[in-house]
Motif scaffolding. Sequence first.
Motif, mmCIF file in Angstrom:
data_model
loop_
_atom_site.group_PDB
_atom_site.id
_atom_site.type_symbol
_atom_site.label_atom_id
_atom_site.label_comp_id
_atom_site.label_asym_id
_atom_site.label_seq_id
_atom_site.Cartn_x
_atom_site.Cartn_y
_atom_site.Cartn_z
ATOM 1 N N PRO A 148 33.789 31.058 42.312
ATOM 2 C CA PRO A 148 34.508 30.050 41.505
ATOM 3 C C PRO A 148 34.140 30.118 40.029
ATOM 4 O O PRO A 148 35.015 29.944 39.163
ATOM 5 C CB PRO A 148 34.089 28.724 42.143
ATOM 6 C CG PRO A 148 33.749 29.081 43.557
ATOM 7 C CD PRO A 148 33.171 30.442 43.506
ATOM 8 N N VAL A 155 41.477 38.428 42.198
ATOM 9 C CA VAL A 155 40.760 37.399 41.430
ATOM 10 C C VAL A 155 40.355 36.252 42.339
ATOM 11 O O VAL A 155 39.296 35.641 42.176
ATOM 12 C CB VAL A 155 41.628 36.908 40.255
ATOM 13 C CG1 VAL A 155 40.968 35.731 39.542
ATOM 14 C CG2 VAL A 155 41.888 38.045 39.281
ATOM 15 N N ALA A 156 41.199 35.922 43.332
ATOM 16 C CA ALA A 156 40.879 34.813 44.235
ATOM 17 C C ALA A 156 39.612 35.096 45.044
ATOM 18 O O ALA A 156 38.954 34.161 45.509
ATOM 19 C CB ALA A 156 42.059 34.561 45.176
ATOM 20 N N ARG A 190 33.371 32.669 38.297
ATOM 21 C CA ARG A 190 33.812 33.909 37.652
ATOM 22 C C ARG A 190 35.329 34.050 37.583
ATOM 23 O O ARG A 190 35.819 34.934 36.890
ATOM 24 C CB ARG A 190 33.237 35.104 38.412
ATOM 25 C CG ARG A 190 31.707 35.128 38.476
ATOM 26 C CD ARG A 190 31.209 36.302 39.257
ATOM 27 N NE ARG A 190 31.631 37.567 38.679
ATOM 28 C CZ ARG A 190 31.557 38.753 39.284
ATOM 29 N NH1 ARG A 190 31.080 38.801 40.537
ATOM 30 N NH2 ARG A 190 31.944 39.853 38.693
ATOM 31 N N ARG A 191 36.078 33.219 38.318
ATOM 32 C CA ARG A 191 37.540 33.405 38.358
ATOM 33 C C ARG A 191 38.167 33.199 36.992
ATOM 34 O O ARG A 191 38.922 34.046 36.492
ATOM 35 C CB ARG A 191 38.155 32.441 39.365
ATOM 36 C CG ARG A 191 37.812 32.749 40.809
ATOM 37 C CD ARG A 191 38.380 31.707 41.729
ATOM 38 N NE ARG A 191 37.739 31.754 43.044
ATOM 39 C CZ ARG A 191 37.579 30.716 43.808
ATOM 40 N NH1 ARG A 191 38.007 29.509 43.410
ATOM 41 N NH2 ARG A 191 36.991 30.835 44.976
ATOM 42 N N PHE A 251 36.909 36.286 43.827
ATOM 43 C CA PHE A 251 35.729 36.123 42.988
ATOM 44 C C PHE A 251 35.045 34.790 43.286
ATOM 45 O O PHE A 251 35.630 33.890 43.891
ATOM 46 C CB PHE A 251 36.098 36.163 41.506
ATOM 47 C CG PHE A 251 36.587 37.519 41.046
ATOM 48 C CD1 PHE A 251 36.420 38.648 41.843
ATOM 49 C CD2 PHE A 251 37.219 37.681 39.815
ATOM 50 C CE1 PHE A 251 36.868 39.883 41.414
ATOM 51 C CE2 PHE A 251 37.658 38.906 39.394
ATOM 52 C CZ PHE A 251 37.496 40.016 40.199
ATOM 53 N N GLY A 267 39.260 36.486 35.394
ATOM 54 C CA GLY A 267 40.691 36.623 35.705
ATOM 55 C C GLY A 267 41.576 35.667 34.944
ATOM 56 O O GLY A 267 42.705 35.396 35.375
ATOM 57 N N LEU A 286 42.744 28.582 43.396
ATOM 58 C CA LEU A 286 43.475 29.832 43.589
ATOM 59 C C LEU A 286 43.382 30.365 45.016
ATOM 60 O O LEU A 286 44.386 30.851 45.551
ATOM 61 C CB LEU A 286 42.948 30.882 42.591
ATOM 62 C CG LEU A 286 43.803 32.139 42.451
ATOM 63 C CD1 LEU A 286 45.205 31.790 41.945
ATOM 64 C CD2 LEU A 286 43.139 33.112 41.467
ATOM 65 N N ALA A 331 42.383 28.243 38.598
ATOM 66 C CA ALA A 331 41.355 29.116 39.160
ATOM 67 C C ALA A 331 40.559 28.410 40.244
ATOM 68 O O ALA A 331 40.132 29.032 41.219
ATOM 69 C CB ALA A 331 40.422 29.609 38.061
#
Length: 436
Positions: free
Chosen positions: A52, A47-48, A54-55, A50, A59, A34, A31
């Motif tokens: 850092p 997701v990328a 929250r990833r 988001f 996700g 990502l 993550a």
Amino acid sequence: MEEREQVDESAEVALADLPVEVRTRVVAVVASVLPGVTGLPPALRRVAGFAPARRARLGGTAIAAALADPGLRERAAHQVAVQRADEVRALRDGGSGDALEDAALGWLLRPRGWTHRLDAAVSTVAAREESAERSREARLRERTEQAEQALREARAAHRQQVEELKAEVVTLRHRLGETRTAERSAREEVERLRVELDEAGAHEQAALAQQDKELRRLRSRVEDLEAQTQTQRRAGRSEREEASARARVLLETVIDAASGLRRELALPTGSTSPAEAVEQVLEDDAARGGPTGRPVSTPISATVLEQHLSLPHSRLVIDGYNVTKAVWSGSSLETQRSRLLALLAPLVARTRAETTVVFDAADVDMRPAVSAPRGVKVLFSPYGVIADRVIEDLVGVEPEGRVLVVVTDDQELRARTSERGVRHVAARVLLDLLAR
């Protein structure tokens, strides 16, 4: 030996087969890099984007599912190797000392011997979990013992409380018996008092009946007396009315006779006495001129002015701006008018003199609104006519013999009105009287 290592290197270990801590760490590492991985599926591209932090939290499931693709895992491993070169170098040199970190990076990068390191990390995690489990068991055991001790103490306190409650119940039962005995005694006393009250009520009813009978007799007597009184009053009123009628007829007869006698003798109807006539002649001589024919001008003080104004049917005429400008020349005309009228109100109410204030408005088309006090009339001279002319007209229509006072410092106006028997007063004298 080399053949065994190659088999180990080619062995495939799925992400789902890893321990939870290792799997979670792998997802967190992927993550973090990502956004730099190429060829992301649509789900991971979102997701990328988001933040850092929250990833991995939002996700993580999508990242774990996508890492089942070897190609994506290799691209992610390449990006990890680029962004975390120091950690990757430490891993290849023998490890960073953190078994969990080494296992996560080893699964992604697949260096030589990564399966052995993964096993070592799993063992370390298992030992850590076992130690944590033992710690939890010890804490739980300690809490259990504390709970059992608290339970024993609560049971002892409960038993003591039950004994106290039992003793209190015995006491309450004893008190209840005493209360019931007292209640029976009170009921008997209430019943006795009720019997006595009924007897007293019967006696009272008899007394009230006797009082009502006496009251009716007295009322009848009062009505008879009131009837007699009304009869006497009507008789007295009739007698007074007859006496008043006789007196009124007699008075009207006398008045008619006096009126007929006045007409026959041609007597004047004035109410002045001979002395008042002499006084009026002297006052007229003083106002118009003495025996020499020269006009006599006697200054009038504030006290004498009030005496003149207190005479019956006296007349006061004030040259408005001539008076106000003598003392308030620095104020506006509106302020001058308001102050003069406010000061005149108590004087007019006290003396009842008929008062008129004349303001010069010869050069003004509009007439301002003025709130005059009771008994004071305010006049503005017509356009093109000065206030002196209006004052002369007012003085000219007054009958001779009436007390007429003109307040002004204008000598020409005084000269033109002096032949009318006017008493002239200076502005300062009036203001002194108003200031009292």
